[in-house]
Structure formats: C-alpha cells, structure tokens
Write a protein that holds these residues in place. Structure first.
Motif, PDB file in Angstrom:
ATOM      1  N   PRO A 250       8.850   8.279 -10.028  1.00  0.00           N
ATOM      2  CA  PRO A 250       8.083   7.239 -10.714  1.00  0.00           C
ATOM      3  C   PRO A 250       6.847   7.818 -11.409  1.00  0.00           C
ATOM      4  O   PRO A 250       6.299   8.840 -10.984  1.00  0.00           O
ATOM      5  CB  PRO A 250       7.685   6.267  -9.604  1.00  0.00           C
ATOM      6  N   ASP A 251       6.418   7.151 -12.468  1.00  0.00           N
ATOM      7  CA  ASP A 251       5.268   7.624 -13.239  1.00  0.00           C
ATOM      8  C   ASP A 251       3.985   7.662 -12.413  1.00  0.00           C
ATOM      9  O   ASP A 251       3.124   8.505 -12.641  1.00  0.00           O
ATOM     10  CB  ASP A 251       5.051   6.734 -14.478  1.00  0.00           C
ATOM     11  N   ASP A 252       3.848   6.766 -11.442  1.00  0.00           N
ATOM     12  CA  ASP A 252       2.621   6.713 -10.641  1.00  0.00           C
ATOM     13  C   ASP A 252       2.735   7.518  -9.336  1.00  0.00           C
ATOM     14  O   ASP A 252       1.988   7.297  -8.396  1.00  0.00           O
ATOM     15  CB  ASP A 252       2.254   5.259 -10.335  1.00  0.00           C
ATOM     16  N   PHE A 253       3.632   8.460  -9.295  1.00  0.00           N
ATOM     17  CA  PHE A 253       3.885   9.242  -8.091  1.00  0.00           C
ATOM     18  C   PHE A 253       2.620   9.920  -7.556  1.00  0.00           C
ATOM     19  O   PHE A 253       2.377   9.945  -6.358  1.00  0.00           O
ATOM     20  CB  PHE A 253       4.964  10.295  -8.364  1.00  0.00           C
ATOM     21  N   ASN A 254       1.795  10.465  -8.432  1.00  0.00           N
ATOM     22  CA  ASN A 254       0.593  11.192  -8.009  1.00  0.00           C
ATOM     23  C   ASN A 254      -0.639  10.304  -7.878  1.00  0.00           C
ATOM     24  O   ASN A 254      -1.714  10.801  -7.534  1.00  0.00           O
ATOM     25  CB  ASN A 254       0.303  12.341  -8.980  1.00  0.00           C
ATOM     26  N   GLU A 255      -0.498   9.029  -8.110  1.00  0.00           N
ATOM     27  CA  GLU A 255      -1.626   8.101  -7.987  1.00  0.00           C
ATOM     28  C   GLU A 255      -1.879   7.794  -6.513  1.00  0.00           C
ATOM     29  O   GLU A 255      -0.957   7.840  -5.687  1.00  0.00           O
ATOM     30  CB  GLU A 255      -1.336   6.813  -8.761  1.00  0.00           C
ATOM     31  N   PRO A 256      -3.129   7.449  -6.174  1.00  0.00           N
ATOM     32  CA  PRO A 256      -3.426   7.090  -4.772  1.00  0.00           C
ATOM     33  C   PRO A 256      -2.635   5.845  -4.350  1.00  0.00           C
ATOM     34  O   PRO A 256      -2.382   4.958  -5.154  1.00  0.00           O
ATOM     35  CB  PRO A 256      -4.922   6.807  -4.769  1.00  0.00           C
ATOM     36  N   LEU A 257      -2.271   5.808  -3.117  1.00  0.00           N
ATOM     37  CA  LEU A 257      -1.547   4.661  -2.587  1.00  0.00           C
ATOM     38  C   LEU A 257      -2.496   3.485  -2.426  1.00  0.00           C
ATOM     39  O   LEU A 257      -3.662   3.648  -2.039  1.00  0.00           O
ATOM     40  CB  LEU A 257      -0.923   4.991  -1.236  1.00  0.00           C
ATOM     41  N   ASN A 258      -2.012   2.276  -2.698  1.00  0.00           N
ATOM     42  CA  ASN A 258      -2.840   1.080  -2.581  1.00  0.00           C
ATOM     43  C   ASN A 258      -3.333   0.903  -1.153  1.00  0.00           C
ATOM     44  O   ASN A 258      -4.450   0.430  -0.940  1.00  0.00           O
ATOM     45  CB  ASN A 258      -2.066  -0.166  -3.036  1.00  0.00           C
ATOM     46  N   ASP A 259      -2.534   1.245  -0.196  1.00  0.00           N
ATOM     47  CA  ASP A 259      -2.915   1.087   1.220  1.00  0.00           C
ATOM     48  C   ASP A 259      -4.099   1.969   1.597  1.00  0.00           C
ATOM     49  O   ASP A 259      -4.807   1.683   2.562  1.00  0.00           O
ATOM     50  CB  ASP A 259      -1.740   1.425   2.129  1.00  0.00           C
ATOM     51  N   LEU A 260      -4.341   3.024   0.848  1.00  0.00           N
ATOM     52  CA  LEU A 260      -5.404   3.961   1.210  1.00  0.00           C
ATOM     53  C   LEU A 260      -6.660   3.817   0.349  1.00  0.00           C
ATOM     54  O   LEU A 260      -7.622   4.541   0.539  1.00  0.00           O
ATOM     55  CB  LEU A 260      -4.878   5.400   1.103  1.00  0.00           C
ATOM     56  N   LYS A 261      -6.664   2.879  -0.589  1.00  0.00           N
ATOM     57  CA  LYS A 261      -7.791   2.751  -1.509  1.00  0.00           C
ATOM     58  C   LYS A 261      -9.091   2.421  -0.768  1.00  0.00           C
ATOM     59  O   LYS A 261     -10.153   2.855  -1.179  1.00  0.00           O
ATOM     60  CB  LYS A 261      -7.498   1.703  -2.573  1.00  0.00           C
TER      61      LYS A 261
END
Length: 106
Positions: free
Chosen positions: A92-103
């Motif tokens: 997925p394009d957002d693979f390297n983005e931070p996870l919402n659960d960890l924001k």
C-alpha cells in the motif's frame, strides 16, 4: 548427581590416557600448562565430570563448524518467490506512514 556426570572407570581411563600420551608427544603452551596444573589439583573422583565438560564442549565446537550458515535474505526475495508461483504482492502507498493506533505516542 546426574547419570551423565556420574564418574566411571572409562572416563578416568580416557582422561589419564589423554594426559599421559600428550605429555610425551609435545611441549605445552603456557595456557596448556596452566590447565594441566589446575587438573592435577582436582580430586580424582571429580575428574569424570571435568572429562564430560571438556568432551561435550569439544563436540559442540565441532558441531558449530559443521552447521551450515543460512544465507542472509536478499531484498525482494519474497517478490521473486511470488513471481515464481504466479502470485503478486502489492504494497500500500501508506506503508511507511505511522500507524493510527500509535499517533498518540508520537
């Protein structure tokens, strides 16, 4: 005392044979002399335990030398595996983005 460490005559004979034959065959390094000096101070009824320790340590070293090293994985190896099995993987394009659960921790 476990059965593996129980002294028996075979261990004593092996240890004595090894020490007696090797003293004739070569001169010792300083470390070998120190090891032999320590061995001579161990009570005879405990020598079988020392023999077991040295014997199984040596076998372990031989085994370490025979174990095949698993090669490091190469980048893309799963992709190549998938292609060989007619499978495709998509990242997925957002693979390297931070996870919402960890924001909340960022």
């Amino acid at each position: 005392m476990s059965a593996a460490l129980k002294p028996d005559n075979q261990h004593k004979q092996n240890l004595k044979y090894t020490l007696n034959t090797s003293t004739i065959d070569k001169e010792y390094t300083m470390l070998e002399q120190q090891i032999i000096a320590e061995l001579k101070q161990i009570p005879e009824h405990k020598l079988a335990e020392i023999y077991d320790l040295i014997h199984y340590f040596r076998i372990g070293l031989a085994h370490e030398n025979q174990v095949k090293k698993i090669p490091d994985r190469q980048p893309g190896s799963l992709m190549r595996l998938g292609k060989s099995q007619n499978k495709t993987f998509s990242i997925p394009d957002d693979f390297n983005e931070p996870l919402n659960d960890l924001k909340e921790y960022m």
